[in-house]
Design a protein around this motif. Sequence first.
Motif, PDB file in Angstrom:
ATOM      1  N   HIS A   4       0.872  -1.164   0.000  1.00 47.98           N
ATOM      2  CA  HIS A   4       0.000   0.000   0.000  1.00 47.98           C
ATOM      3  C   HIS A   4       0.912   1.218   0.000  1.00 47.98           C
ATOM      4  O   HIS A   4       1.639   1.463   0.966  1.00 47.98           O
ATOM      5  CB  HIS A   4      -0.900  -0.023   1.238  1.00 47.98           C
ATOM      6  CG  HIS A   4      -1.746  -1.262   1.336  1.00 47.98           C
ATOM      7  ND1 HIS A   4      -3.066  -1.308   0.946  1.00 47.98           N
ATOM      8  CD2 HIS A   4      -1.437  -2.520   1.768  1.00 47.98           C
ATOM      9  CE1 HIS A   4      -3.538  -2.518   1.142  1.00 47.98           C
ATOM     10  NE2 HIS A   4      -2.576  -3.274   1.642  1.00 47.98           N
ATOM     11  N   GLU A  37      -6.407   9.619   1.718  1.00 53.50           N
ATOM     12  CA  GLU A  37      -6.765   8.198   1.716  1.00 53.50           C
ATOM     13  C   GLU A  37      -6.026   7.384   2.776  1.00 53.50           C
ATOM     14  O   GLU A  37      -6.456   6.270   3.092  1.00 53.50           O
ATOM     15  CB  GLU A  37      -6.508   7.602   0.332  1.00 53.50           C
ATOM     16  CG  GLU A  37      -7.475   8.100  -0.726  1.00 53.50           C
ATOM     17  CD  GLU A  37      -7.258   7.469  -2.087  1.00 53.50           C
ATOM     18  OE1 GLU A  37      -7.994   7.828  -3.020  1.00 53.50           O
ATOM     19  OE2 GLU A  37      -6.353   6.615  -2.226  1.00 53.50           O
ATOM     20  N   THR A  40      -8.200   7.259   6.552  1.00 51.02           N
ATOM     21  CA  THR A  40      -9.548   6.712   6.658  1.00 51.02           C
ATOM     22  C   THR A  40      -9.553   5.638   7.735  1.00 51.02           C
ATOM     23  O   THR A  40      -8.504   5.120   8.132  1.00 51.02           O
ATOM     24  CB  THR A  40      -9.986   6.095   5.324  1.00 51.02           C
ATOM     25  OG1 THR A  40      -9.112   4.991   5.016  1.00 51.02           O
ATOM     26  CG2 THR A  40      -9.924   7.122   4.192  1.00 51.02           C
ATOM     27  N   ASP A  42     -10.526   2.638   7.388  1.00 49.66           N
ATOM     28  CA  ASP A  42     -10.021   1.397   6.790  1.00 49.66           C
ATOM     29  C   ASP A  42      -8.500   1.366   6.777  1.00 49.66           C
ATOM     30  O   ASP A  42      -7.895   0.352   7.131  1.00 49.66           O
ATOM     31  CB  ASP A  42     -10.563   1.259   5.366  1.00 49.66           C
ATOM     32  CG  ASP A  42     -10.033   0.011   4.675  1.00 49.66           C
ATOM     33  OD1 ASP A  42     -10.386  -1.095   5.104  1.00 49.66           O
ATOM     34  OD2 ASP A  42      -9.231   0.155   3.714  1.00 49.66           O
ATOM     35  N   PHE A  43      -7.876   2.487   6.404  1.00 51.11           N
ATOM     36  CA  PHE A  43      -6.411   2.500   6.360  1.00 51.11           C
ATOM     37  C   PHE A  43      -5.826   2.450   7.767  1.00 51.11           C
ATOM     38  O   PHE A  43      -4.782   1.836   7.990  1.00 51.11           O
ATOM     39  CB  PHE A  43      -5.887   3.719   5.607  1.00 51.11           C
ATOM     40  CG  PHE A  43      -4.431   3.603   5.262  1.00 51.11           C
ATOM     41  CD1 PHE A  43      -4.021   2.965   4.094  1.00 51.11           C
ATOM     42  CD2 PHE A  43      -3.449   4.086   6.119  1.00 51.11           C
ATOM     43  CE1 PHE A  43      -2.674   2.823   3.789  1.00 51.11           C
ATOM     44  CE2 PHE A  43      -2.102   3.954   5.817  1.00 51.11           C
ATOM     45  CZ  PHE A  43      -1.713   3.318   4.650  1.00 51.11           C
ATOM     46  N   GLU A  45      -6.771   0.756  10.104  1.00 51.50           N
ATOM     47  CA  GLU A  45      -6.706  -0.649  10.504  1.00 51.50           C
ATOM     48  C   GLU A  45      -5.393  -1.284  10.050  1.00 51.50           C
ATOM     49  O   GLU A  45      -4.909  -2.225  10.664  1.00 51.50           O
ATOM     50  CB  GLU A  45      -7.887  -1.430   9.915  1.00 51.50           C
ATOM     51  CG  GLU A  45      -9.242  -1.087  10.538  1.00 51.50           C
ATOM     52  CD  GLU A  45      -9.296  -1.505  12.003  1.00 51.50           C
ATOM     53  OE1 GLU A  45      -8.843  -2.611  12.329  1.00 51.50           O
ATOM     54  OE2 GLU A  45      -9.801  -0.710  12.828  1.00 51.50           O
ATOM     55  N   LYS A  46      -4.826  -0.743   8.986  1.00 55.77           N
ATOM     56  CA  LYS A  46      -3.550  -1.243   8.469  1.00 55.77           C
ATOM     57  C   LYS A  46      -2.377  -0.578   9.171  1.00 55.77           C
ATOM     58  O   LYS A  46      -1.368  -1.223   9.471  1.00 55.77           O
ATOM     59  CB  LYS A  46      -3.463  -1.011   6.953  1.00 55.77           C
ATOM     60  CG  LYS A  46      -4.596  -1.668   6.162  1.00 55.77           C
ATOM     61  CD  LYS A  46      -4.517  -1.271   4.698  1.00 55.77           C
ATOM     62  CE  LYS A  46      -5.609  -1.930   3.873  1.00 55.77           C
ATOM     63  NZ  LYS A  46      -6.971  -1.512   4.253  1.00 55.77           N
TER      64      LYS A  46
END
Length: 207
Positions: A4, A37, A40, A42-43, A45-46
């Motif tokens: 990513h 981006e 977010t 979702d990111f 979480e990474k």
Amino acid sequence: MRLHDCLASANGYKVRTLFAQLGLAYELVPVDIFAGESHTADFHEKNPDGRIPVLEPEPGRFLAESNAILLFLAEGTRLLPEDRFARAQVHQWMFFEQNTVEPNLGTARYWRLTGREPQQPEAFRQRVAAGTRALEAMERHLHTRTFLVEERYTVADLCLFAYVHLAPEAGVALTPYPSVLAWLERVRAQPGFIGALPPYPANARVR
């Protein structure tokens, strides 16, 4: 494996170069950091810190911090020494990069290329001065050496290359550092080295 990343990122450039040099296949997952981006839910979480690159070596497992990714990928390869002391020296230079090179040369470059320099001129001058001191330290070390550790190319060289070769974009000339310039050419000559770092996209500039 999935990476990513944003192609304009010098930290991501380190990782993409290492993939190429080790002949490892991966899937690039683009992240537009300038559009938010990486911040977010979702990111996060990474990577809870919201920064790229993030390596996903297998589904559901994530590793952030470019230098941690370099060490993970280089484990068991020619680019990371097995000798305990030599390995510690690799770590030494990678810590140096994160402490004195990336926060100064990297930040000054970012401010300059995105139009943020005029907003904080004194802070910019401080970053440039600290980045210059880092280059002076590298010049002293490389004056009698081919590479940073044990006369062999390692991930430490790749790590430092990423932001050092971009110093002119931060307003820091490299001509006063002939040993650093020669070292940069030796790093570029390594097998599998990828091309130039892509420029920042248009949405990176201050509006």
